[in-house]
Design a protein around this motif. Structure first.
Motif, PDB file in Angstrom:
ATOM      1  N   PHE A  16       4.970   5.129   8.631  1.00  7.60           N
ATOM      2  CA  PHE A  16       4.767   4.692   6.815  1.00  7.60           C
ATOM      3  C   PHE A  16       4.284   6.231   6.694  1.00  7.60           C
ATOM      4  N   TYR A  17       3.191   6.416   6.955  1.00  6.02           N
ATOM      5  CA  TYR A  17       3.325   7.811   6.875  1.00  6.02           C
ATOM      6  C   TYR A  17       4.364   9.217   6.882  1.00  6.02           C
ATOM      7  N   GLU A  18       4.900   8.959   7.869  1.00  2.00           N
ATOM      8  CA  GLU A  18       6.061   9.814   8.385  1.00  2.00           C
ATOM      9  C   GLU A  18       7.438   9.167   7.114  1.00  2.00           C
ATOM     10  N   ASP A  19       7.523   8.421   7.043  1.00  2.00           N
ATOM     11  CA  ASP A  19       8.695   7.646   6.225  1.00  2.00           C
ATOM     12  C   ASP A  19       8.608   8.518   4.773  1.00  2.00           C
ATOM     13  N   GLY A  20       6.642   7.985   4.347  1.00  2.00           N
ATOM     14  CA  GLY A  20       6.839   9.099   3.315  1.00  2.00           C
ATOM     15  C   GLY A  20       6.687  11.128   2.890  1.00  2.00           C
TER      16      GLY A  20
ATOM     17  N   PHE B  15      -2.789   6.785  -0.176  1.00  2.00           N
ATOM     18  CA  PHE B  15      -2.130   6.504   0.941  1.00  2.00           C
ATOM     19  C   PHE B  15      -3.259   4.965   2.140  1.00  2.00           C
ATOM     20  N   ARG B  16      -4.068   5.931   2.551  1.00  2.00           N
ATOM     21  CA  ARG B  16      -5.684   5.899   2.796  1.00  2.00           C
ATOM     22  C   ARG B  16      -6.357   5.234   2.102  1.00  2.00           C
TER      23      ARG B  16
ATOM     24  N   GLU C  76       2.384  15.915   0.378  1.00  2.00           N
ATOM     25  CA  GLU C  76       1.974  15.025   1.830  1.00  2.00           C
ATOM     26  C   GLU C  76       0.549  15.292   1.874  1.00  2.00           C
ATOM     27  N   LYS C  77      -0.334  16.318   1.268  1.00  2.00           N
ATOM     28  CA  LYS C  77      -1.911  15.733   1.349  1.00  2.00           C
ATOM     29  C   LYS C  77      -1.865  14.649   0.854  1.00  2.00           C
ATOM     30  N   TYR C  78      -1.242  14.532  -0.742  1.00  2.00           N
ATOM     31  CA  TYR C  78      -1.225  13.898  -1.991  1.00  2.00           C
ATOM     32  C   TYR C  78      -1.716  12.849  -1.096  1.00  2.00           C
ATOM     33  N   PHE C  79       0.176  12.322  -0.649  1.00  2.00           N
ATOM     34  CA  PHE C  79       0.417  10.765  -0.152  1.00  2.00           C
ATOM     35  C   PHE C  79      -0.840  10.607   0.520  1.00  2.00           C
ATOM     36  N   GLU C  80      -1.229  11.259   1.457  1.00  2.00           N
ATOM     37  CA  GLU C  80      -1.459  11.672   2.724  1.00  2.00           C
ATOM     38  C   GLU C  80      -3.102  10.450   2.367  1.00  2.00           C
ATOM     39  N   THR C  81      -3.524  11.191   1.623  1.00  2.00           N
ATOM     40  CA  THR C  81      -4.818  10.529   0.395  1.00  2.00           C
ATOM     41  C   THR C  81      -4.881   9.505  -0.578  1.00  2.00           C
TER      42      THR C  81
ATOM     43  N   SER D 114       0.838  -1.205   0.279  1.00  2.00           N
ATOM     44  CA  SER D 114      -0.737  -0.113  -0.153  1.00  2.00           C
ATOM     45  C   SER D 114       0.913   1.287  -0.029  1.00  2.00           C
ATOM     46  N   PHE D 115       2.172   1.403   1.257  1.00  2.00           N
ATOM     47  CA  PHE D 115       3.184   2.587   0.730  1.00  2.00           C
ATOM     48  C   PHE D 115       3.297   2.562  -0.430  1.00  2.00           C
TER      49      PHE D 115
END
Length: 316
Positions: A124-128, A99-100, A92-97, A62-63
């Motif tokens: 994993f989010y923080e790593d991204g 990823f979820r 950051e928002k693009y990745f968070e969205t 997923s990551f």
């Protein structure tokens, strides 16, 4: 209206549309199929020939998909618009969205069963985020526009790789291709994610190299580009770095394996072995029993390990 300065060779490549695969009589194969077969023929047969799939999602998958898409979106904006516009994207928002969204899609496929925890997801989010911040900081070092053009992202390849097997088609998608108009040359990128980068074991893994070697060969064939004008590069995104290292640690590792005639021939030989052992010349599956080749590496993440489908595995 501003004049389109896109080099003609890029326009030609972008205009090319691979033929659709007719699944009623043609078989589609990929690097991942070949890699799985070389690792364990029985695993390949269970998944692709007998269709006895066991769904096995992972947070790494997923990551990897989410960070891939985010980095590709950033690079696309750099070359198709400007670096400033790319830096203004809320990555950051693009990745968070994404990823979820990707994680929840995998949960749904997994019979609505979660396969990670909130703490692990956050890690994993923080790593991204750390990876994205590093790429933005070093944008001009990795993705300058001086003489460079974007050819494509997720570029499709569809090739009849073995002419004796006319109904067996190799298909794949190249993560990223850039073109340098000063040298009239291309760079094919394969984006990978890794916990702490590739060590010698990963760098020397020929099967791992076969993917990008085949992409180089088939990009050349499909678009009529001289192989000598194509470089290849693994672009490795590291989730973790050695905080106490005496050397400066980077979130990006680049690795370009040798890609001359001998290496490309090895990749083709491996693919031909796979095709010839599992297909008839008409493109049908051979009536052959494909046996397991258990090893710690092959069995480590295998979903069939110690199930009703395979009792041959070795301890993980």
């Amino acid at each position: 209206m501003a004049k389109d300065k896109t080099p003609s060779i890029i326009k030609k490549i972008r205009a090319y549309k691979p033929n659709d695969i007719n699944y009623s009589f043609q078989k589609s194969i990929s690097y991942s199929q070949m890699s799985m077969y070389l690792s364990c023929p029985k695993k390949w047969a269970l998944q692709y020939k007998e269709h006895k799939r066991i769904y096995s999602p992972s947070i790494n998958m997923s990551f990897g998909t989410a960070i891939h898409e985010t980095v590709q979106h950033y690079i696309h904006t750099i070359y198709e618009k400007t670096g400033v516009e790319a830096d203004n994207i809320d990555l950051e928002k693009y990745f968070e969205t994404r990823f979820r969204e990707i994680y929840l899609e995998e949960v749904k496929k997994n019979k609505n069963t979660h396969f990670s925890t909130s703490a692990e997801m956050h890690e994993f989010y923080e790593d991204g985020i750390n990876i994205l911040e590093f790429i933005k900081k070093k944008r001009n070092e990795y993705f300058t526009k001086r003489g460079w053009w974007l050819v494509g992202i997720e570029m499709p390849l569809v090739i009849n790789s073995n002419k004796r097997f006319k109904n067996v088609l190799f298909s794949g998608y190249i993560d990223l291709v850039l073109y340098n108009e000063n040298t009239n040359s291309f760079v094919i990128y394969d984006i990978k994610t890794s916990r702490q980068g590739w060590k010698n074991k990963e760098k020397k893994d020929e099967i791992k190299q076969f993917q990008i070697l085949l992409y180089k060969s088939y990009f050349s064939e499909q678009f009529g580009v001289d192989k000598d004008k194509i470089d290849i590069k693994f672009f490795i995104l590291k989730r973790k770095i050695w905080e106490n290292s005496e050397f400066v640690q980077r979130r990006i590792q680049e690795f370009s394996p040798p890609s001359g005639k001998i290496k490309i021939k090895k990749a083709h030989t491996a693919l031909d072995k796979f095709i010839e052992e599992v297909f008839t010349e008409d493109g049908e599956f051979k009536n052959t029993e494909h046996k397991a080749t258990p090893s710690k590496d092959a069995c480590k993440y295998c979903a069939y390990f110690k199930t009703e489908f395979c009792l041959d595995g070795v301890s993980k």
